[in-house]
Scaffold this motif. Structure first.
Motif, mmCIF file in Angstrom:
data_model
loop_
_atom_site.group_PDB
_atom_site.id
_atom_site.type_symbol
_atom_site.label_atom_id
_atom_site.label_comp_id
_atom_site.label_asym_id
_atom_site.label_seq_id
_atom_site.Cartn_x
_atom_site.Cartn_y
_atom_site.Cartn_z
ATOM 1 N N VAL A 292 43.457 39.676 42.339
ATOM 2 C CA VAL A 292 42.277 39.894 43.178
ATOM 3 C C VAL A 292 41.812 41.333 42.990
ATOM 4 N N ALA A 293 40.646 41.487 42.328
ATOM 5 C CA ALA A 293 40.142 42.828 42.018
ATOM 6 C C ALA A 293 41.240 43.661 41.367
ATOM 7 N N SER A 294 41.849 43.101 40.340
ATOM 8 C CA SER A 294 43.007 43.738 39.729
ATOM 9 C C SER A 294 42.642 45.006 38.972
ATOM 10 N N ALA A 295 43.479 46.011 39.132
ATOM 11 C CA ALA A 295 43.400 47.213 38.308
ATOM 12 C C ALA A 295 44.213 46.979 37.045
ATOM 13 N N GLY A 296 44.313 48.010 36.206
ATOM 14 C CA GLY A 296 45.157 47.950 35.023
ATOM 15 C C GLY A 296 44.438 47.691 33.728
ATOM 16 N N ALA A 297 43.134 47.356 33.779
ATOM 17 C CA ALA A 297 42.392 47.077 32.554
ATOM 18 C C ALA A 297 42.229 48.348 31.726
ATOM 19 N N ASP A 298 42.368 48.220 30.418
ATOM 20 C CA ASP A 298 42.185 49.354 29.513
ATOM 21 C C ASP A 298 40.695 49.479 29.206
ATOM 22 N N VAL B 259 40.192 36.721 40.440
ATOM 23 C CA VAL B 259 39.083 36.781 41.387
ATOM 24 C C VAL B 259 38.456 38.169 41.336
ATOM 25 N N TRP B 260 37.165 38.195 41.107
ATOM 26 C CA TRP B 260 36.420 39.465 41.022
ATOM 27 C C TRP B 260 35.237 39.398 41.982
ATOM 28 N N GLY B 261 35.018 40.457 42.711
ATOM 29 C CA GLY B 261 33.893 40.489 43.625
ATOM 30 C C GLY B 261 32.590 40.794 42.909
ATOM 31 N N ALA B 262 31.586 39.967 43.153
ATOM 32 C CA ALA B 262 30.265 40.260 42.597
ATOM 33 C C ALA B 262 29.724 41.577 43.141
ATOM 34 N N ASN B 263 30.321 42.034 44.251
ATOM 35 C CA ASN B 263 29.907 43.291 44.871
ATOM 36 C C ASN B 263 30.995 44.353 44.770
ATOM 37 N N GLU B 264 31.840 44.236 43.758
ATOM 38 C CA GLU B 264 32.875 45.245 43.479
ATOM 39 C C GLU B 264 32.215 46.587 43.170
ATOM 40 N N LYS B 265 32.643 47.646 43.896
ATOM 41 C CA LYS B 265 32.041 48.973 43.710
ATOM 42 C C LYS B 265 33.063 50.057 43.394
ATOM 43 N N LEU B 266 34.358 49.711 43.398
ATOM 44 C CA LEU B 266 35.371 50.718 43.094
ATOM 45 C C LEU B 266 35.730 50.694 41.616
#
Length: 286
Positions: free
Chosen positions: A142-148, A229-236
């Motif tokens: 859910v809104a996972s970090a770690g992507a290069d 799961v990714w938020g269409a309104n993800e801002k971070l």
């Protein structure tokens, strides 16, 4: 007791009054706090893993609906977060936190689990599934970090979390939510305490200094059911993170971009997040 600690204590007491267990366990000589709730469902245990600066109490509004579907719900405070004491294994702080998560799943959960990770907790959950698949029955990110996505983009995210003024605290709160609850904006200044803890500072410095992110082969090799799961309104997190996961997750993964979700849907839209998790669980035969 500072404001945030006071609010977390109130949240804990309310959860305990409703039947949630709040207790400390010892894992590898380290004390960890966790919430557990006995479920009435037949699904496997479900483990909820928070992100940088987060806490198990942030999952408070999803514990009870999940308990209707799964046999037991676990939400752990990683070292230096929530009610768990500070702890970091030398210069590789992220790896140290991850190793504690591995031991927690093996020694405390004790069975293959449906692991749900948010933000940095998502990145650790990918590592857990890739390196110890016997512990992970299914995986939800859910809104996972770690992507290069490049070091500069990640540095900007971490710098936005280095809160020193009230203005910066309010700006971070705006980035964490699609529509920040009024209470979150009112208490935004308290984020300076959350993101200024030794654990958060050490983890942020570790990510910046090492530049180590998830590798494509870690994602491609996942064999268990996977939900992203990714938020269409993800801002971070940068939009490039979504592209990275879409490109490298295995073909059997489900990728959901949800309107109205920001970085913390378990806090802002708990009902909708539970619905996403349960639909996935049903499709995965959990």
């Amino acid at each position: 007791m500072d404001l945030i600690s006071g609010l977390q204590e109130v949240s804990r007491r309310l959860l305990v009054m409703r039947g949630v267990r709040s207790e400390e366990v010892v894992v590898g000589g380290q004390r960890l706090h966790h919430f557990t709730l006995k479920g009435s469902g037949k699904g496997p245990p479900i483990v909820l893993v928070h992100g940088l600066g987060g806490a198990a109490s942030g999952f408070g509004r999803v514990l009870f609906p999940l308990a209707k579907r799964f046999e037991r719900v676990f939400a752990v405070d990683l070292p230096g977060h929530g009610f768990s004491p500070e702890y970091c294994l030398g210069p590789m702080c992220v790896r140290g936190q991850y190793e504690m998560l591995v031991r927690y799943c093996r020694e405390v959960v004790g069975a293959p689990a449906f692991v749900v990770g948010n933000s940095l907790g998502g990145a650790m959950s990918v590592q857990l599934a890739a390196e110890h698949p016997e512990l992970v029955r299914a995986l939800a990110l859910v809104a996972s970090a770690g992507a290069d996505v490049g070091h500069e983009l990640i540095r900007e995210v971490l710098e936005s979390m280095n809160v020193r003024t009230g203005e910066q605290a309010r700006a971070l709160t705006q980035r964490l939510f699609h529509r920040p609850p009024w209470a979150m904006m009112f208490f935004a200044n308290a984020l300076r305490g959350i993101y200024g803890t030794p654990a958060v500072r050490a983890l942020s410095a570790d990510v910046i200094s090492t530049g180590e992110y998830l590798k494509p082969e870690q994602l491609q090799g996942l064999t268990m059911p996977v939900l992203f799961v990714w938020g269409a309104n993800e801002k971070l997190l940068p939009r490039e993170s979504l592209d990275f996961f879409r490109t490298h997750l295995p073909p059997h993964s489900q990728v959901r971009v949800v309107d109205g979700f920001g970085h913390l849907p378990h806090v802002e839209r708990p009902g909708e997040l539970v619905s996403e998790l349960l639909q996935f669980a049903d499709s995965a035969g959990l």
